[in-house]
Design a protein around this motif. Structure first.
Motif, PDB file in Angstrom:
ATOM      1  N   GLY A   1     -26.090  14.400  19.445  1.00  0.00           N
ATOM      2  CA  GLY A   1     -25.012  13.461  19.715  1.00  0.00           C
ATOM      3  C   GLY A   1     -24.599  13.476  21.173  1.00  0.00           C
ATOM      4  O   GLY A   1     -23.771  12.691  21.599  1.00  0.00           O
ATOM      5  N   CYS A   2     -25.195  14.381  21.945  1.00  0.00           N
ATOM      6  CA  CYS A   2     -24.902  14.462  23.378  1.00  0.00           C
ATOM      7  C   CYS A   2     -26.182  14.248  24.172  1.00  0.00           C
ATOM      8  O   CYS A   2     -27.280  14.376  23.650  1.00  0.00           O
TER       9      CYS A   2
ATOM     10  N   ARG B   1     -32.667  14.035  24.382  1.00  0.00           N
ATOM     11  CA  ARG B   1     -31.293  14.164  24.891  1.00  0.00           C
ATOM     12  C   ARG B   1     -31.236  14.305  26.398  1.00  0.00           C
ATOM     13  O   ARG B   1     -30.167  14.517  26.959  1.00  0.00           O
TER      14      ARG B   1
ATOM     15  N   LEU C   1     -32.250   9.029  19.419  1.00  0.00           N
ATOM     16  CA  LEU C   1     -30.871   9.129  19.875  1.00  0.00           C
ATOM     17  C   LEU C   1     -29.924   8.417  18.918  1.00  0.00           C
ATOM     18  O   LEU C   1     -28.879   8.942  18.554  1.00  0.00           O
ATOM     19  N   ARG C   2     -30.313   7.221  18.520  1.00  0.00           N
ATOM     20  CA  ARG C   2     -29.441   6.474  17.601  1.00  0.00           C
ATOM     21  C   ARG C   2     -29.298   7.209  16.281  1.00  0.00           C
ATOM     22  O   ARG C   2     -28.236   7.196  15.680  1.00  0.00           O
TER      23      ARG C   2
ATOM     24  N   GLU D   1     -29.022  10.202  15.828  1.00  0.00           N
ATOM     25  CA  GLU D   1     -28.029  11.275  15.886  1.00  0.00           C
ATOM     26  C   GLU D   1     -26.694  10.781  16.422  1.00  0.00           C
ATOM     27  O   GLU D   1     -25.876  11.560  16.867  1.00  0.00           O
TER      28      GLU D   1
ATOM     29  N   VAL E   1     -25.975   8.522  18.976  1.00  0.00           N
ATOM     30  CA  VAL E   1     -25.778   8.166  20.378  1.00  0.00           C
ATOM     31  C   VAL E   1     -25.995   6.662  20.558  1.00  0.00           C
ATOM     32  O   VAL E   1     -27.019   6.126  20.138  1.00  0.00           O
TER      33      VAL E   1
ATOM     34  N   VAL F   1     -27.173   4.909  28.169  1.00  0.00           N
ATOM     35  CA  VAL F   1     -26.207   5.661  27.382  1.00  0.00           C
ATOM     36  C   VAL F   1     -24.978   5.849  28.263  1.00  0.00           C
ATOM     37  O   VAL F   1     -25.097   6.057  29.463  1.00  0.00           O
ATOM     38  N   ASP F   2     -23.812   5.723  27.657  1.00  0.00           N
ATOM     39  CA  ASP F   2     -22.570   5.933  28.407  1.00  0.00           C
ATOM     40  C   ASP F   2     -22.348   7.435  28.548  1.00  0.00           C
ATOM     41  O   ASP F   2     -22.013   8.114  27.590  1.00  0.00           O
TER      42      ASP F   2
ATOM     43  N   ARG G   1     -19.111   9.007  27.609  1.00  0.00           N
ATOM     44  CA  ARG G   1     -18.893   9.157  26.164  1.00  0.00           C
ATOM     45  C   ARG G   1     -19.808  10.195  25.515  1.00  0.00           C
ATOM     46  O   ARG G   1     -19.384  10.984  24.690  1.00  0.00           O
ATOM     47  N   HIS G   2     -21.077  10.204  25.920  1.00  0.00           N
ATOM     48  CA  HIS G   2     -22.024  11.119  25.277  1.00  0.00           C
ATOM     49  C   HIS G   2     -22.527  12.249  26.177  1.00  0.00           C
ATOM     50  O   HIS G   2     -23.325  13.056  25.745  1.00  0.00           O
TER      51      HIS G   2
ATOM     52  N   TRP H   1     -23.088  15.612  27.902  1.00  0.00           N
ATOM     53  CA  TRP H   1     -22.820  16.980  27.432  1.00  0.00           C
ATOM     54  C   TRP H   1     -21.969  17.729  28.455  1.00  0.00           C
ATOM     55  O   TRP H   1     -22.294  17.756  29.630  1.00  0.00           O
TER      56      TRP H   1
END
Length: 127
Positions: A29-30, A67, A91-92, A94, A96, A103-104, A107-108, A110
DNA sequence: CTGATGACTATAG
DNA sequence: CCTATAGCCATCA
């Protein structure tokens, strides 16, 4: 055990291993950037070396290579390539959000420090 | 040893 | 936001 490795101290031979260890520690998710992984692995400005290691991974690897993305938030793989699509799908899967190959990070992205705040220090090993 | 090559990055226009 | 450019750094021909 040495979890998140000491910065700056890896011999060339240890680098691939350190890089894989850091990538393995990125939570689902990160996402993390190549430069961030390099820094955590003790490579300083070795972002390209991170890319080299990931490119050499075998196909069915357990490592969450998806990731790792560029500092701009864009996926580093050629847009539209098979590997690119695989990365988007993983990614999706999990959670993201990936839009137009991006990817923002706000927001994601780590944040290991925050990770420790929420989950407590030294995750210790699981049996 | 020299030069080319990247799953990179920061900066400028 | 996008392209162009210049650094970066281990590898390899």
């Amino acid at each position: 055990m040495v979890e998140v490795p000491l910065r700056r101290r890896a011999t060339v031979a240890d680098r691939p291993g350190r890089i894989r260890r850091v990538v393995a520690s990125i939570p689902a998710g990160c996402v993390a950037t190549y430069g961030q992984v390099a820094d955590l692995a003790g490579l300083g400005r070795g972002a390209r070396q991170v890319g080299r290691v990931l490119a050499a991974l075998p196909e069915g690897t357990d490592l969450p290579w998806q990731r790792v993305i560029a500092a701009t938030g864009r996926l580093a793989l050629p847009a539209g390539s098979p590997a690119f699509r695989t990365q988007v799908r993983l990614l999706r899967a999990e959670g993201v959000a990936v839009r137009r190959g991006r990817v923002d990070l706000a927001r994601h992205g780590w944040r290991p420090d925050l990770d420790e705040l929420l989950w407590g220090p030294a995750p210790a090993a699981m049996p």
